[in-house]
Design a protein around this motif. Structure first.
Motif, short mmCIF file in Angstrom:
data_model
loop_
_atom_site.label_atom_id
_atom_site.label_comp_id
_atom_site.label_asym_id
_atom_site.label_seq_id
_atom_site.Cartn_x
_atom_site.Cartn_y
_atom_site.Cartn_z
N GLU A 199 -1.11 6.40 -0.13
CA GLU A 199 -0.61 5.22 -0.83
C GLU A 199 -0.84 5.41 -2.33
O GLU A 199 -1.88 5.93 -2.74
CB GLU A 199 -1.36 3.97 -0.36
N PRO A 200 0.12 4.97 -3.15
CA PRO A 200 -0.05 5.09 -4.61
C PRO A 200 -1.37 4.48 -5.11
O PRO A 200 -2.00 5.01 -6.01
CB PRO A 200 1.16 4.36 -5.18
N VAL A 221 7.05 4.02 -15.63
CA VAL A 221 6.55 5.04 -14.72
C VAL A 221 5.45 5.84 -15.42
O VAL A 221 5.62 6.28 -16.56
CB VAL A 221 7.70 5.99 -14.28
N ARG A 257 4.18 8.53 -8.11
CA ARG A 257 4.84 8.42 -6.81
C ARG A 257 4.98 9.80 -6.16
O ARG A 257 4.79 9.97 -4.97
CB ARG A 257 6.20 7.73 -6.99
N HIS A 258 5.33 10.80 -6.97
CA HIS A 258 5.48 12.18 -6.47
C HIS A 258 4.14 12.71 -5.96
O HIS A 258 4.07 13.35 -4.91
CB HIS A 258 6.04 13.08 -7.57
N ALA A 277 1.66 10.88 -4.87
CA ALA A 277 1.37 10.14 -3.63
C ALA A 277 2.13 10.75 -2.45
O ALA A 277 1.56 10.92 -1.37
CB ALA A 277 1.73 8.67 -3.80
N ASP A 278 3.39 11.10 -2.67
CA ASP A 278 4.19 11.72 -1.60
C ASP A 278 3.59 13.06 -1.17
O ASP A 278 3.50 13.36 0.02
CB ASP A 278 5.64 11.93 -2.06
#
Length: 139
Positions: free
Chosen positions: A63-64, A91, A54-55, A57-58
């Motif tokens: 998008e993940p 995760v 997620r990090h 992707a940010d």
């Protein structure tokens, strides 16, 4: 009343374009030197320290699901590896391998502007710039 941009606005927009072009050209050249795409290089840099997908992707503004493909490619090259997060097994974390960290160091060396485009600004100037850009976006 005319809505044509004034000269100052034209200059500012031109500077945005020039900064973006310089950033893109430098990061693309650095990535290409290692047979990577700019997004793969950015993902590798984001994974220098183990980070959740997620990090990553940010950091990539992606998008993940798209990041999965990028990380797959880094893994196949031996530059990164996935592992379950020790705190939450659902995760997945991504971490650069030793080879990946070596590439990341070289990427940073090859892109001094892209790695720190605001280096010449003071902390206060950066804060002011962020506020001004946010104001433009919120208009």
């Amino acid at each position: 009343m005319s809505h044509a941009p004034d000269e100052l606005t034209r200059q500012i927009v031109g500077l945005f374009a020039a900064i973006n072009r310089r950033y893109s050209q430098e990061s693309e050249a650095a990535a290409t030197a290692h047979g990577l795409t700019p997004l793969q290089a950015k993902a590798l840099l984001a994974a220098e320290e183990p980070a959740p997908m997620r990090h990553i992707a940010d950091r990539l503004h992606a998008e993940p699901s798209n990041v999965t493909t990028i990380v797959d490619r880094l893994e196949s090259r031996g530059l990164a590896e996935r592992s379950p997060d020790p705190d939450d097994r659902r995760v997945k974390r991504v971490a650069a391998t030793e080879a990946g960290r070596t590439v990341a160091v070289d990427l940073r060396t090859r892109m001094p502007f892209a790695a720190a485009p605001l280096a010449r600004l003071t902390a206060q100037q950066r804060e002011t710039l962020r506020e001004l850009l946010q104001l433009v976006l919120d208009t």
